[in-house]
Scaffold this active site. Structure first.
Site, PDB file in Angstrom:
ATOM      1  N   TYR A 166       0.841  -1.213   0.000  1.00 20.26           N
ATOM      2  CA  TYR A 166       0.000   0.000   0.000  1.00 20.26           C
ATOM      3  C   TYR A 166       0.874   1.260   0.000  1.00 20.26           C
ATOM      4  O   TYR A 166       0.679   2.171  -0.809  1.00 20.26           O
ATOM      5  CB  TYR A 166      -0.924  -0.022   1.215  1.00 20.26           C
ATOM      6  N   LYS A 170       1.429   4.346  -2.934  1.00 19.97           N
ATOM      7  CA  LYS A 170       1.194   5.788  -2.770  1.00 19.97           C
ATOM      8  C   LYS A 170       2.465   6.581  -3.091  1.00 19.97           C
ATOM      9  O   LYS A 170       2.387   7.726  -3.547  1.00 19.97           O
ATOM     10  CB  LYS A 170       0.698   6.077  -1.350  1.00 19.97           C
TER      11      LYS A 170
HETATM   12  P1  NAP Z   1     -12.895   2.933   1.210  1.00 18.66           P
HETATM   13  O1  NAP Z   1     -13.966   3.374   2.151  1.00 18.66           O
HETATM   14  O2  NAP Z   1     -12.444   1.519   1.222  1.00 18.66           O
HETATM   15  O3  NAP Z   1     -13.353   3.349  -0.265  1.00 18.66           O
HETATM   16  C1  NAP Z   1     -12.592   2.999  -1.372  1.00 18.66           C
HETATM   17  C2  NAP Z   1     -13.404   3.244  -2.610  1.00 18.66           C
HETATM   18  O4  NAP Z   1     -12.626   2.851  -3.749  1.00 18.66           O
HETATM   19  C3  NAP Z   1     -14.700   2.418  -2.664  1.00 18.66           C
HETATM   20  O5  NAP Z   1     -15.728   3.180  -3.235  1.00 18.66           O
HETATM   21  C4  NAP Z   1     -14.319   1.271  -3.590  1.00 18.66           C
HETATM   22  O6  NAP Z   1     -15.427   0.693  -4.258  1.00 18.66           O
HETATM   23  C5  NAP Z   1     -13.432   2.018  -4.560  1.00 18.66           C
HETATM   24  N1  NAP Z   1     -12.653   1.123  -5.403  1.00 18.66           N
HETATM   25  C6  NAP Z   1     -11.821   0.130  -5.043  1.00 18.66           C
HETATM   26  N2  NAP Z   1     -11.348  -0.488  -6.137  1.00 18.66           N
HETATM   27  C7  NAP Z   1     -11.882   0.141  -7.214  1.00 18.66           C
HETATM   28  C8  NAP Z   1     -11.791  -0.034  -8.600  1.00 18.66           C
HETATM   29  N3  NAP Z   1     -11.053  -1.028  -9.148  1.00 18.66           N
HETATM   30  N4  NAP Z   1     -12.484   0.802  -9.409  1.00 18.66           N
HETATM   31  C9  NAP Z   1     -13.260   1.778  -8.901  1.00 18.66           C
HETATM   32  N5  NAP Z   1     -13.412   1.977  -7.583  1.00 18.66           N
HETATM   33  C10 NAP Z   1     -12.722   1.160  -6.747  1.00 18.66           C
HETATM   34  O7  NAP Z   1     -11.556   3.781   1.425  1.00 18.66           O
HETATM   35  P2  NAP Z   1     -11.291   5.290   1.901  1.00 18.66           P
HETATM   36  O8  NAP Z   1     -10.651   5.215   3.228  1.00 18.66           O
HETATM   37  O9  NAP Z   1     -12.481   6.129   1.693  1.00 18.66           O
HETATM   38  O10 NAP Z   1     -10.125   5.675   0.883  1.00 18.66           O
HETATM   39  C11 NAP Z   1     -10.280   6.683  -0.104  1.00 18.66           C
HETATM   40  C12 NAP Z   1      -8.894   7.187  -0.460  1.00 18.66           C
HETATM   41  O11 NAP Z   1      -8.287   7.785   0.688  1.00 18.66           O
HETATM   42  C13 NAP Z   1      -7.928   6.109  -0.923  1.00 18.66           C
HETATM   43  O12 NAP Z   1      -7.141   6.618  -1.981  1.00 18.66           O
HETATM   44  C14 NAP Z   1      -7.073   5.860   0.299  1.00 18.66           C
HETATM   45  O13 NAP Z   1      -5.811   5.338  -0.033  1.00 18.66           O
HETATM   46  C15 NAP Z   1      -6.980   7.258   0.853  1.00 18.66           C
HETATM   47  N6  NAP Z   1      -6.620   7.342   2.273  1.00 18.66           N
HETATM   48  C16 NAP Z   1      -7.471   6.903   3.223  1.00 18.66           C
HETATM   49  C17 NAP Z   1      -7.107   7.042   4.566  1.00 18.66           C
HETATM   50  C18 NAP Z   1      -8.033   6.626   5.673  1.00 18.66           C
HETATM   51  O14 NAP Z   1      -7.681   6.835   6.841  1.00 18.66           O
HETATM   52  N7  NAP Z   1      -9.188   6.041   5.393  1.00 18.66           N
HETATM   53  C19 NAP Z   1      -5.864   7.597   4.919  1.00 18.66           C
HETATM   54  C20 NAP Z   1      -5.021   8.032   3.906  1.00 18.66           C
HETATM   55  C21 NAP Z   1      -5.405   7.907   2.588  1.00 18.66           C
HETATM   56  P3  NAP Z   1     -16.181  -0.653  -3.718  1.00 18.66           P
HETATM   57  O15 NAP Z   1     -17.153  -0.216  -2.674  1.00 18.66           O
HETATM   58  O16 NAP Z   1     -16.819  -1.173  -4.958  1.00 18.66           O
HETATM   59  O17 NAP Z   1     -15.105  -1.556  -3.156  1.00 18.66           O
END
Ligand code: NAP
Length: 243
Positions: A166, A170
């Site tokens: 992961y 990034k």
């Molecule tokens: P999340 O709740 O798991 O949401 C991820 C989203 O990406 C879901 O809508 C998922 O769809 C979609 N996705 C996954 N594979 C895909 C694909 N092949 N094509 C299209 N959509 C796809 O995660 P999140 O925490 O909101 O993360 C959003 C972003 O923030 C990511 O880039 C993550 O790396 C970044 N981030 C998050 C955190 C944190 O603390 N949460 C911290 C730093 C960075 P499905 O529902 O269909 O699986």
């Protein structure tokens, strides 16, 4: 920046930070395309956000080039240009760990979505972003990908379990961000990466300490930078992050 009648596309917008980003952009008057790989989840999310503004579902699996091209064609046909592209979709596969131990299939799986998926979407939608007056491209990254933070003495990243697949995906996203920013330096388009902080979402089994609407604020900030804003940078709510 005048948000009226501008158009945005958010990948992975059916839940988590992407969903909240779509909501906030819709509330600011953007027409928002929810790019979602699953039609059922996407349509449900679009219905839920209908009260916030003009929100439209488009099927988009970032790992499927045909679906990416079809989504770009649909947006081109219906809204003509794209003011904001938010590359938010990402995964954090189970089985991640140290660089010396992690299975290549876990690395490959993460890279397919978090790296190649972003490149594919950005390539496909760039012509539409160029048609907008002042396009903004936001890469939703993570401080986990910061090589500067990783290699500093007493790195804060050592407080977290090692997740090479992961984190390095990034780091590669930082490279994509910088390359697009430099390639587009003579245009009004701004390309930045953001860390949304630690949000309670499915990605981290809801261990995050803030609501994803907080993380979305950072994303929306980068999506709505005015003409004096930066390009080719990486920042979080509390300031810049080293690449
Ligand atoms: P999340 O709740 O798991 O949401 C991820 C989203 O990406 C879901 O809508 C998922 O769809 C979609 N996705 C996954 N594979 C895909 C694909 N092949 N094509 C299209 N959509 C796809 O995660 P999140 O925490 O909101 O993360 C959003 C972003 O923030 C990511 O880039 C993550 O790396 C970044 N981030 C998050 C955190 C944190 O603390 N949460 C911290 C730093 C960075 P499905 O529902 O269909 O699986």
């Amino acid at each position: 920046m005048n948000d009226q009648k501008r158009t945005a596309l958010v990948t992975g917008a059916n839940k988590g930070i992407g969903f909240e980003t779509a909501r906030q952009l819709a509330q600011r008057g953007f027409t928002v395309w929810l790019g979602c790989r699953d039609e059922g989840r996407g349509v449900t999310a679009a219905k839920e956000l209908a009260q916030d503004g003009d929100v439209r579902f488009v099927r988009l699996d970032v790992t499927d080039e045909q679906s990416v091209r079809a989504a770009a064609a649909r947006v081109a046909q219906e809204t003509g240009a794209l003011d904001v592209l938010v590359n938010n979709a990402a995964i954090a596969l189970a089985g991640d760990g140290l660089a010396s131990e992690v299975a290549l299939e876990v690395v490959r799986g993460n890279y397919e979505v978090n790296v190649l998926g972003v490149l594919s979407v950005t390539q496909a939608f760039l012509p539409l972003v160029k048609r907008a007056q002042a396009g903004r491209i936001v890469m939703v990254s993570s401080s986990m990908g910061s090589l500067g933070l990783l290699t500093m003495p007493n790195s804060p990243l050592l407080d977290y379990p090692s997740a090479f697949a992961y984190s390095s995906s990034k780091s590669a996203l930082s490279s994509i961000t910088a390359h697009f920013a430099v390639e587009l330096r003579d245009t009004p388009i701004k390309v930045n990466a953001v860390c949304p902080g630690y949000n309670a979402t499915d990605l981290n089994q809801h261990r995050g300490t803030q609501h994803p609407s907080e993380g979305a604020k950072v994303v929306v900030g980068a999506a709505t930078l005015d003409a004096s804003g930066p390009t080719g940078t990486f920042f979080a709510a509390d300031g810049p992050r080293p690449w």
